[in-house]
Design a protein around this motif. Structure first.
Motif, PDB file in Angstrom:
ATOM      1  N   GLU A   1      36.795  32.031  38.805  1.00  0.00           N
ATOM      2  CA  GLU A   1      38.537  33.568  38.816  1.00  0.00           C
ATOM      3  C   GLU A   1      38.006  33.658  37.616  1.00  0.00           C
TER       4      GLU A   1
ATOM      5  N   LYS B   1      41.428  37.740  36.405  1.00  0.00           N
ATOM      6  CA  LYS B   1      41.612  36.781  34.865  1.00  0.00           C
ATOM      7  C   LYS B   1      42.267  37.085  34.530  1.00  0.00           C
TER       8      LYS B   1
ATOM      9  N   LEU C   1      35.521  37.512  38.322  1.00  0.00           N
ATOM     10  CA  LEU C   1      36.275  38.803  39.210  1.00  0.00           C
ATOM     11  C   LEU C   1      36.749  39.528  37.975  1.00  0.00           C
TER      12      LEU C   1
ATOM     13  N   SER D   1      34.043  40.596  48.180  1.00  0.00           N
ATOM     14  CA  SER D   1      35.346  41.102  47.551  1.00  0.00           C
ATOM     15  C   SER D   1      36.611  40.352  48.997  1.00  0.00           C
TER      16      SER D   1
ATOM     17  N   ASP E   1      40.724  34.613  46.208  1.00  0.00           N
ATOM     18  CA  ASP E   1      40.945  33.647  44.670  1.00  0.00           C
ATOM     19  C   ASP E   1      42.926  34.340  44.582  1.00  0.00           C
ATOM     20  N   SER E   2      42.863  35.919  44.510  1.00  0.00           N
ATOM     21  CA  SER E   2      43.206  36.463  43.917  1.00  0.00           C
ATOM     22  C   SER E   2      45.259  36.567  44.894  1.00  0.00           C
TER      23      SER E   2
ATOM     24  N   SER F   1      37.208  37.470  46.733  1.00  0.00           N
ATOM     25  CA  SER F   1      38.599  37.667  45.305  1.00  0.00           C
ATOM     26  C   SER F   1      39.468  37.857  45.743  1.00  0.00           C
TER      27      SER F   1
ATOM     28  N   SER G   1      42.151  44.732  45.130  1.00  0.00           N
ATOM     29  CA  SER G   1      41.522  43.942  45.931  1.00  0.00           C
ATOM     30  C   SER G   1      41.251  44.780  47.400  1.00  0.00           C
TER      31      SER G   1
END
Lengths: 856, 167
Positions: free
Chosen positions: A41, A50, A44, A3, A9-10, A6, B159
């Motif tokens: 990516e 995405k 995820l 998590s 990444d996000s 991610s 998230s």
């Protein structure tokens, strides 16, 4: 851990814009690095991340050729998001990358269904576009009802797109016709031009594939043709009529008037005008008024300065040229002017038109003009010109050529054009003319001599085929040449070493023919010293070559011997063999020549040898019909095994040892001998007794009698008409011809020489294409729909159509006065339907469809 | 039917490429390169049409227009009128102009997504859908609004809350 990754990444994901900026910086590994990122990516769970990854991937796939098929499943995931932005990206990716092979195709059916039923028209649009681009059979089948609903939507945008998608749905799932066709046709009456434009667009595509099924809709299209003011709509309707009118000539008459109306309008758009003209030229060319008007209008295009209009004008002329050459002739100056235009397209069209205009009278003049152009043009166009001169001139065995001498010299000229690359075609024609036209052989030899003598030509590899033809002709028709010595010298000049070996072999063999001819002349001459060589050819076409003195013949022989000595050791077998043949022959008769000079004894061995060799070359080669082989009857007593298995066995054994060894002549002859011995063995031992095999043959013949050759005994009839030739004749002797129309020309001094043609034609017969269409089921469905639904539709439309000029009372009439007709037609229709079902595929497409009464 | 729409610059770099028949990506790139090589050898002041059967199959025609540093290319078959296709390019360019006010190549480069939106309202599955640039603009604006609205729903990714909750 996952998590937090991610999150990183996000939060820090590169957007599409960042990607583009990065690409512009031009790092070479940027794409592969970005792909790594994207792969990470896209896996995820967060849909936003995405979808951005998917968007970047779509971009790379479209503009940089990166494969994105692996991301198919992720695209499905993205599309399932409720957010519009995600849906857009997802559908875009799907439409771009999905194909029939995509395994996850099944997963999107439900999503598509949901979106098609959405209240948001743009979501519906997305789903429709996706379906239109990637729709498979299954998707089309499953979503037909949704499409049906949307065809009646109140929102114009949705309706338009639903109409557009119908094309794909019908293509993939023809049964959809039962559901959707009615609504589709209803839209033909819409007043919204954009909607109408969409519908006629769809019908245009459908009609292009299968015009016959849409004939019953002709009245609706006619109405649109007359009423509409929108150019896009009119263009499509014209295209529809172009297809319909070409299969239903009665329509052509009806439609010609409205089309002329459109053409006569003051400010008609050029696109519409052009489409009218094109329709007239391609399908309405029998309608005189329309045709004349169209030709007048096309002239405006031709003289316009706009290169687009000029090009389209010429293009249109080429459509009408085959049937109405006068239209082209009227505009001859414009066409010739276009030959020197700077636009290559325009030049090409003009060239084709010029050649369409060519006939017996002007072929010389036009060829002259074209050859001048060819010399001035770039290589590509030059070869186009040459090709387009060669083609019409040789059509139908040189139908339009009257003066073959001129044509042969033209062929020689072509060989000298610097950029000429059409060697094969010229070679073919030279030899062809040589075998067919006896009277032209003198000129042929003259032209060939000029080509052979020139050492410069030997350096140009594109000319090799032409040179080989020239060499062959010089050897074959050496009796026409003025100086065989010169020919032989040219054939053996040192520069011929530049030639490829196969052509060199031809050169040497021709030299052999020259030698044999000369020796024959020498030995048969009564006086050793004869009058000097004739300067002019006599009218019979044989130039007299006499006067071979001892000196001249021995110098010829010596020259040939010298030329070939060096070749007796070359690597190429063909060249070596031929050189050795000649040298051997020379060795044999050399002393005979010397003897002949001193003694008067005419019957020496050498004499006989010469006579024998002359015989070898005396048979004239003529053109062979392509059907000649089939006319050869089966020889008596030949027994064929039904499937020639035995032969294959023999061949296998013979071929295998040969594959391993080198190519030497001894091995070959040994194998052949082995084959012969084998043959006898086989014949006597393991094969079934002769009785059985002949009965097998008889059985086979009974079953497949149609395909057997006709023999004298058999009663099978050949399809070939008027073939009275003996089946025992393999090919007709060179002098036999079919009628060649002989028109005495007042201006030309020489009558046209005789050209040998063969009865069945010389082109190989082309098999007719299998006429099965893929859209069989679609055609059937459409026809059923049109005939079946017409009943209900008719009642509604009667009132509407009362005021109209064309009262459409199509086949399904309710009125009692026409009841009998209806019964008759119904009877026909039902019988058609049932017979169609019985016979299956073939009949339906070819059965005539009922055309509305008024059009008859 | 329209087979493909392409925009590429005078160096051959594609800025937009849409094929209405499925083709694998290598083939697409091949076609783009092929079209570019044909276009780059055309002189000025000649007609805008080309026959390109060798690239796209039988009965294929191409119309192109050269604006500043860009080539706009439409590939179509016999069921479209050549001059109408030329008009269509005009419509496309006009719409882009309205969208970006004095559109230039950079606008096209950086607005890949919007380009497709515009194009999708003009050509639908290979058929011409809309030829009035105002209508196209209307639809494009609506779509952009919808997109913006759907994107502004949550700025904080899920998230984060998940992370906080998970710990």
């Amino acid at each position: 851990m996952a998590s937090s990754n991610s999150l990183m990444d996000s939060l820090f994901q590169r957007s599409l814009e960042d990607l583009i900026k990065g690409l512009r910086l031009g790092e070479s590994t940027f794409i592969s690095r970005s792909l790594e990122e994207i792969r990470r990516e896209i896996k995820l769970t967060d849909l936003s991340t995405k979808s951005v990854a998917l968007q970047k991937l779509s971009y790379l796939a479209a503009l940089h050729g990166v494969d994105m098929a692996w991301a198919a499943f992720h695209a499905v995931e993205v599309v399932s998001s409720s957010r519009f932005a995600h849906k857009r990206i997802g559908y875009h990716a799907i439409a771009q990358s999905f194909s029939d092979q995509t395994p996850v195709m099944l997963l999107i059916t439900n999503q598509l269904r949901k979106d098609l039923n959405s209240s948001n028209e743009h979501e519906v649009s997305l789903a429709l576009e996706c379906l239109a681009r990637i729709g498979t059979d299954d998707l089309a089948r499953d979503l037909t009802s949704e499409v049906f609903t949307l065809l009646g939507s109140s929102k114009a945008l949705v309706r338009k797109k639903a109409i557009g998608v119908v094309l794909r749905v019908f293509d993939k799932y023809p049964d959809a016709v039962k559901v959707c066709f009615k609504r589709l046709v209803e839209n033909l009456e819409s007043s919204d031009p954009q909607l109408l434009s969409a519908v006629v667009g769809v019908f245009c595509e459908l009609t292009a594939k299968d015009p016959r099924s849409y004939l019953p809709l002709a009245p609706e299209f006619y109405k649109i043709l007359v009423d509409s003011r929108n150019n896009w709509v009119l263009i499509k309707v014209l295209k529809i009529f172009a297809k319909l009118a070409s299969i239903e000539p009665r329509l052509a008459k009806k439609v010609a008037d409205p089309v002329c109306e459109h053409m006569r309008k003051q400010n008609v758009g050029k696109s519409l005008l052009f489409e009218c003209i094109r329709t007239v030229f391609s399908s309405l060319s029998d309608q005189e008024t329309a045709l004349k008007l169209a030709v007048a209008k096309i002239r405006e295009f031709l003289v316009d300065d706009d290169p687009n209009l000029k090009y389209l004008g010429l293009h249109a002329l080429s459509i009408v040229a085959p049937k109405h050459l006068w239209a082209v002739l009227e505009n001859k100056e414009a066409v010739v002017k276009a030959m020197s235009d700077e636009d290559p397209n325009v030049k090409l069209e003009a060239l084709h038109l010029l050649m369409a205009m060519v006939n017996e009278d002007n072929v010389t003049e036009i060829s002259r003009i074209l050859m001048n152009y060819a010399l001035k043009s770039d290589p590509l166009f030059c070869n186009e010109i040459i090709c387009s001169v060669l083609l019409p001139c040789s059509r139908n065995s040189y139908e339009i050529i009257v003066d073959f001498d001129w044509y042969l010299s033209l062929l020689g000229e072509m060989a000298r054009v610097p950029h000429c690359q059409r060697g094969k075609e010229i070679e073919h024609q030279l030899i062809d003319i040589g075998t067919r036209v006896k009277d032209a052989r003198l000129e042929l030899v003259r032209v060939s001599r000029a080509l052979l003598i020139d050492p410069a030509l030997l350096g140009n590899q594109f000319l090799y085929p032409i040179l080989s033809a020239a060499a062959w002709a010089s050897g074959e028709y050496v009796e026409f040449s003025k100086s065989p010595y010169e020919i032989a010298e040219a054939l053996l000049q040192p520069r011929t070493c530049l030639l490829p070996d196969s052509i060199r072999a031809i050169y040497i063999h021709s030299a052999f023919k020259v030698l044999v001819f000369s020796l024959g002349a020498y030995f048969s001459a009564q006086q050793p010293t004869s009058p000097p060589l004739a300067q002019e050819s006599t009218s019979s076409g044989h130039s007299m070559v006499n006067g071979f003195t001892y000196n001249s013949i021995s110098s010829l022989v010596n020259m040939i011997e010298l030329g070939l000595c060096s070749l007796s050791g070359t690597i190429d077998v063909e060249v070596q063999e031929r050189a050795k043949n000649i040298l051997g022959f020379i060795g044999m008769i050399k002393h005979e020549i010397a003897e002949k000079a001193t003694s008067q004894n005419s019957e020496t061995e050498g004499h006989r040898a010469i006579a024998f060799m002359e015989d070898v070359f005396s048979e004239e080669l003529g053109p062979v019909s392509s059907t000649a082989q089939e006319k050869v009857p089966l020889p008596e007593g030949l027994e064929l095994n039904e499937n020639l298995e035995g032969l294959q066995e023999i061949c296998r054994e013979v071929l295998e040892p040969m594959a391993e060894s080198d190519y030497s002549s001894d091995k070959v002859s040994f194998s052949v001998a082995k084959l012969r011995i084998r043959d006898q063995e086989e014949a006597s031992s393991s094969l079934p007794p002769p009785l059985e095999s002949s009965s097998l043959l008889a059985e086979h013949r009974k079953r497949h009698g149609l395909y057997y050759l006709s023999s004298q005994k058999s009663e099978d009839h050949n399809d070939r008409e008027g073939n009275d030739n003996n089946t025992s004749n393999e090919y007709p002797p060179a002098n036999e011809i079919s009628v060649d129309s002989f028109k005495p020309k007042k201006k030309i001094s020489k009558p046209r020489p005789v050209v040998v043609k063969l009865d069945e034609g010389d082109e190989p017969k082309r098999k007719p294409d299998a006429s099965s269409s893929n859209d069989e089921s679609l055609s059937r469905a459409i026809q059923t729909a049109l005939m079946g639904k017409g009943k209900g539709k008719e009642k509604e439309k009667e009132i509407v159509k009362e005021n109209h000029e064309m009262n459409v009372d199509t086949e399904n009439i309710e009125q009692s006065s026409r009841r009998e007709k209806k019964n008759k037609k119904n009877g026909e229709r039902s019988s058609k339907r049932s017979s169609r079902r019985q016979r299956g595929k073939e009949a339906s497409v070819t059965k005539p469809v009922e055309v509305p009464d008024l059009l008859l | 039917m329209i087979k493909a729409v392409m925009m590429m610059n005078t160096q051959g770099k594609p800025r937009l490429a849409k094929f209405y028949d499925f083709l694998p990506v290598e083939k697409q790139q091949e076609l783009i390169r092929g079209v570019f090589s044909v276009l780059s050898s055309r002189p000025e002041n000649v007609s805008n049409f080309l026959e390109i059967d060798s690239l796209f199959g039988p009965d294929s025609r191409l119309v192109y227009k050269h604006y500043a540093t860009l080539y706009f290319v439409l590939v179509f078959d016999g069921s479209e009128n050549e001059l109408a296709m030329l008009d269509l390019i005009q419509v496309l360019v006009e719409t882009l102009d309205k969208c970006f006010s004095n559109v230039c190549e950079l606008d096209i480069v950086f607005n890949y997504s919007k380009m497709h939106t515009v194009l999708d309202e003009i050509v639908f599955g290979g058929q011409v859908l809309e030829t009035r640039s105002d209508e196209v603009m209307k639809a494009v604006e609506e779509i952009s609004k919808l997109e913006a609205a759907s994107n502004s729903i949550s700025l904080v990714p899920k998230s984060v809350s998940g992370w906080r909750g998970g710990r």
